[in-house]
Structure formats: C-alpha cells, structure tokens
Write a protein that holds these residues in place. Structure first.
Motif: not given
Length: 590
Positions: A190-195
């Motif tokens: 996916d294109n979700i990166s956690e911060l």
C-alpha cells in the motif's frame, strides 16, 4: 484565423446584440438565427439532465433512514461528478451563446460583455494575489479543526511547541501517530506510511526519522492524528477517483502538509529565527513553509502572468486576439511543463516542485506516490501530507512494542459502539507485519487471541481486556514478556440508568471529598448519563431536551470538535471507574 473580414465572428451584423436588440423577442431571434437554434437543441438537454441529477441526490438523502448510506455513497461517487460537469457545461454554454442568443444563466442572468470582462479581469488579479497563500486557503478546514481542539481541550486554549515537552521532567513521553499517503517503500502493498510525533523525533521505520522541528505545535500534532475526514478515507483507505474528486471540489481536508527534513538551509534558518523572535513559533512555522514554497510560487506566477496578459490583450483591438491566443497557449504549455517536471522531484534541483501545494494536490488526484528506500539513501519528499493515524495504528501500540514495554495501558476511545475492536485489531496486525511480537491469552495461551476478543465483546461486564505479548519473532529471540491492558469507552451494565453527576471540581479531584451538590439540580432531575446526546455545545442543550443522536459514551463526529461540560465530566468519571481495576491489576504484576 479567428477573424472574418477583419472582425471576430460574433461581431457580424447577423449576430451582434441579437438577444438585447430593442423590441427583440425570442421568436424574432429564432427567425434570424434559425440554423443556429436548430443546432442548439441538444444543448438544452443539459439543463434537464442537471435537474435529474440534482433530484437523485436529494432523493438519496431522503431515503437514508430507510435504505441506509449505501445509496447516497453510490450517488455521490457516480452522479456527483456528472452533476458538477453538467454545471460547468451549462456555464460554458452561457458564455459561448450568450452574446448571440437570449441564453440566460440559471434562467435569470443575461449576458453582458462589460460585466463579463470586469469579473474576469478581477478574477485573474485575485488569483495572482492569492496564489502565494494558496496553502493557507486550502487548509482552512484543518485550521478550524486545530483551533477547535485547542480552545476546547487545551488549558485556557493555549498551544505550545511539542518539542518543549522534553524540557519538563514531570511531563510523560507523549507519542502521537499519523499516516502519509505520499511515500511508499519498495515492495510495499500500500501507499500508507505511518508517522509518529514526539518531543524528540518525527517519522517511522518506513520514512526514517528526523528531529522534531522547534516550531511544530502540540495542537498541530493533535489535529493531524485525528484528521479522519474525507482526505483520510480517499487518500489512504480507498482508490476511487470519485472520492478524490469530492476531496478537491469540496476542500474537505482535515489533514495538512508538514516539512519532513533533517537539515534546514542556513539562510532560511536565519530568516525563520528572526520571525520566531518577532512573532513566536507560529510566525516561524508560517515563514518556514512560505520560504520553501516561494520558488514554486514564482513559477506559478509566471504562468498566471501569461494568462493575465493574454486576457488583457483580448480586451483591446480585435486584431490583438491572435496575440492573446498565443499568450494563452504559452501559459498552458508552461503549466503542463511544470506539472510534468513535478513527477521527477527526486532529481537534483527539481525537488522544489514537490514543495508546491498546487502540484502536490495534482499528485493526489492522479494517485501519484513517491517511491523510495530509506535504507538505500532514497529519502521521502521534503513535504508530506499527513492525516489520521487510525488508518494504521492510532493507539501508538506499535511504537511501544518497538520499545518492548513491559506494561502497556491502552485507553481505547475509538468510535466503536458494538465493541468490534477494529482499531485494536488493525494495530495488532501492523505489529505482526513488522514482526514485533505475538499476542496471546494470559489465562489460556492455547486459545486463539480472537476468542478473547469475542468474549470481551459479548461480556459487557468485563472492565478491561488483558492480553499477553511475546516480543520477538525468530526462534533464537530472547522472547521477552509484555502485558497489554485495554480499557474501552463503553458503558457497563451497572452504570446503565445512572443519574448524571455534578461537574468535577479541583477539590473533588485532589481530596476525594465527593461531588459538590448541583445548584440547578431541578433542571437535571430524572436525567441519566446514558440519555445524554452528543450535539449539544453547552449544558443548557441537555436540560432543554436537545439530547438527540447517538447516546453517551460514544456520541458522534462532534466529539472530534467539542464536548459539553456535562459530557466531558461524565467521560472523566466513567474513565476513572473503568480504569481503576485495570491499574490495580497491572501494578500488582511481578
């Protein structure tokens, strides 16, 4: 050529001022422009089609109590863009045929060339003036949300820099989470990166870590970690272009861009330092963002300037129309070139295009996502768009598991009236994907962990959920043990039908003397806690019978913005009662 006998076609005696000629009627106009009217019949269908689309939207809203939100979602995704397209086509039709036919905008407004020229001229001027501040205009809903949280949940409505929390030895180490849809590591699904946001750093294993900027405010972090509106859904949880369409058209952006860079240009640092001395951290934050996007603003100014010059050329001599057309063409080609170069912002000297909110908004519509690998030295863009952390983990459970915390107390306040524990399960899944550890039932490790979750869902009398954590993934790992205690905002059976309690006081909190009697006890007579509604902004709404909507303790989306004093004190009392047994059990572990 656009000219006929030295003049534009609409100045031909056959067409000029036909619609506004003294004594002209629709019948006389049609007789003079018979061929034209015959070719315009299909255009009139646009208005009918637009009314049909509008009626379908209204019908879907009216049928929500009967058919649910599925029909409205379908109408918004399919019919909504068509309706907006029809409105644009009707406007274009008015502009093209308004000078030569009795065409009216909305059936009321006649076409007037002088008015059109004046409105268009001022529109171009206004666009040039607002262009440097486009980011602030786009983020107006985010600023409103941030201000609502700050005024309603911060002491005396005062904000502070999150980096200043590290200076207080009495302040716990606060960690907030968000997600970005702008960056994707290689081979990621996916294109979700956690911060994560803390007083020391910002980032994650996927994006890498940078030092927390000194101007980054705590209210900003709070607003980003709770920005669960349409942008979080359309950018992170759905790939439908129609959802992104509504995001841009309605400007429903609760999230915002943040600067994500370890090193700051010395010149920019000196200027922003002066701004902080004059206007505080808020001035430094604005100056940092403005100076970084200034080069791209100059480029957009060039394109907008050519459009403005082309428009001014068309207002003069008819023979200048070709010059105006050429300027328009140059402007369009320049904008296309800027947009094309923005997709190569990973190259040297082209990263300035990634600092333009206008271009990044175009990237959002086209689902563009930067690909990089922090381990290989390919860093994410210097500006990331951050929304709600609930897309992955809004509990910070993953962050604490990375630190292998021995005891974790999780107060779960997600919108989950049925106790499905979707947010908790999502966090557990992320922890498993990162191979941080596994979860088990401390009382019977043989059972699947979902058995324990289902039992907690069915048994409303359970005050808390206790899960064990076995850190590590490989067989040669040490296998450290951890304990997770989850206290959820739900109403146990022994609290149902409980009378509302007076507001908490400092004396009650410090001395445990019990609640102080309420002066207006008669207004609250017979009212129970589980009968409170979420839409009231003050206590008088509760006492006036305005307790509609989902009841306490779950409420509705208004809990993202404000709480009435009675709702707030009821939540605090419920949290105190529900967490007492969990804390006693957790502190009693060896």
């Amino acid at each position: 050529s656009d000219l006929h006998d030295g003049s534009p076609w609409f100045k031909d005696p056959v067409f000029v001022d036909v619609a506004h000629r003294k004594g002209a009627t629709i019948e006389s106009v049609k007789s003079e422009t018979k061929d034209l009217e015959e070719n315009m019949g299909h255009l009139k269908l646009l208005a009918i089609f637009g009314w049909v689309l509008l009626a379908s939207l209204v019908s879907a809203v009216c049928c929500m109590p009967i058919m649910g939100a599925e029909l409205l979602t379908f109408i918004l995704c399919v019919v909504g863009p068509l309706f907006v397209a029809v409105l644009l086509l009707c406007f274009v039709r008015f502009r093209v045929f308004g000078p030569i036919t009795p065409e009216r905008l909305g059936g009321q407004i006649d076409f007037d060339r002088e008015t059109w020229d004046m409105v268009s001229t001022w529109t171009f001027i206004l666009a040039l003036v607002l262009l440097p501040f486009y980011e602030e205009v786009r983020a107006v809903l985010h600023f409103y949300y941030k201000r609502s949280l700050q005024l309603n949940f911060f002491r005396r409505g005062r904000d502070m820099c999150i980096a200043d929390l590290a200076k207080s030895p009495y302040c716990p180490f606060i960690i907030l989470t968000g997600t970005s849809s702008d960056f994707q590591p290689p081979n990621d699904v996916d294109n979700i990166s956690e911060l994560s946001f803390s007083a020391l750093h910002c980032g994650s294993l996927e994006t890498g870590y940078v030092n927390m900027q000194p101007y980054f405010s705590l209210a900003k972090c709070t607003a980003l970690t709770g920005a669960g509106c349409l942008d979080a859904i359309s950018l992170s949880m759905s790939n439908a272009l129609t959802m992104r369409f509504w995001l841009q058209v309605l400007n429903l952006s609760w999230g915002d861009y943040i600067m994500f860079q370890g090193r700051i240009n010395p010149v920019i640092g000196a200027i922003t330092g002066c701004m902080r001395a004059l206007f505080g951290p808020t001035g430094q934050a604005w100056a940092t963002r403005f100076l970084h996007r200034l080069p791209s603003v100059v480029l957009w100014w060039t394109g907008m300037g050519l459009l403005n010059a082309g428009w001014q050329a068309t207002l003069g001599d008819d023979l200048l129309c070709n010059r105006g057309k050429a300027l328009f063409s140059y402007a369009v080609q320049l904008v296309i070139l800027f947009l094309a170069l923005s997709f190569f912002s990973f190259l040297p000297y082209l990263d300035l295009f990634a600092l333009s909110p206008v271009m990044r908004q175009f990237h959002q519509v086209t689902r563009h996502c930067a690909i990089g690998d922090v381990q290989s030295g390919i860093a994410p863009p210097r500006m990331l768009y951050v929304t709600d952390g609930g897309v992955k983990d809004c509990t910070t459970l993953v962050q604490l598991m990375q630190r292998r915390s021995a005891r974790i107390l999780l107060v779960l306040a997600a919108s989950d009236p049925s106790d499905d524990l979707g947010v908790l399960k999502a966090a557990m899944q992320v922890a498993s994907q990162h191979k941080l550890g596994s979860f088990f039932d401390p009382k019977d490790p043989r059972k699947d962990i979902n058995v324990l979750l289902d039992r907690f869902k069915d048994d409303k009398s359970m005050p808390y959920l206790h899960m064990g954590i076995l850190y590590g993934w490989k067989s040669d790992d040490e296998g450290e043990r951890g304990d997770l205690f989850v206290v959820k905002n739900r109403l146990p059976p022994d609290h149902e039908g409980e009378s509302v309690q007076p507001p908490m006081t400092e004396e009650e909190i410090c001395t445990d003397c019990g609640p102080r009697p309420r002066e207006d006890a008669d207004a609250w007579a017979g009212m129970t806690t589980d009968g409170l509604g979420p839409f009231g902004c003050c206590d008088c709404c509760h006492t006036s019978g305005l307790n509609c909507g989902p009841k306490f303790p779950h409420g509705s989306f208004t809990g993202y913005l404000y709480l009435s004093p009675q709702w707030c004190t009821s939540l605090a009392r419920l949290g105190f009662d529900m967490s007492q047994e969990a804390i006693e059990t957790m502190t009693g572990l060896e």
